[in-house]
Design an enzyme around this catalytic site. Sequence first.
Site: not given
Length: 210
Positions: A60-61
Amino acid sequence: MTSQRTRERLIQRLREQGIRDERVLESIRNVPRHLFVDEALASRAYEDTALPIGHSQTISQPYIVALMTQTLLAEGRVKKVLEVGTGSGYQTAVLANLVDEIFSVERIEPLMKLSRRRLRELGFRNIQIKLSDGSWGWNEHAPYDAIIVTAAPAEVPAPLREQLALGGRLVIPVGSVTMQELLLVQHTDQGFVQERLELVNFVPLVKDSV
Ligand code: SAH
């Protein structure tokens, strides 16, 4: 080697985007994200972007990791957490620094084994990971003070609501394959209260047939 400066730049960027919880920023500063991606991508690990981790999945970012963690910890003390979608184990690590124990579920065996080994090597002792379809939660250890889901279903799976403690918070992306809304579901005296946070883009939550 990844410089301290690139890490600090990421923290600065997260602040600018509205992440205010110093505990969350400190945990992100301390977790070596470059160890959660393939060596070939390590030089990009402190960019605020999702990156491939194989098996058509992504880490994930950082902004989304920070936002979800901050939302889960916003009220009261969180002791026991359920995570659905271990993936690289990065979100698991960021949370594990801030809570007592995490039970994490992943359905792709090589990812599950790799993140289990990685988190162990990094010294985490408060994380348990199992291979299974997380749409069913992990009933054995319920109820949870917080539940975090990092893959997107079309709607909130009922078992996750059922395994959320009274006063507990669930953060989950819900929607179609191309676009979802990040929801905060709170288990209150009056029942479940739902709030929309922002538009996000997660990989789908895959339901294994029973
Ligand atoms: N938080 C992770 C995100 C990984 S991507 C990270 O930062 O690395 C989402 C993960 O959810 C993938 O690893 C995918 O295999 C897993 N996943 C998808 N459907 C699932 C399900 N039903 N049960 C458990 N894990 C699931």
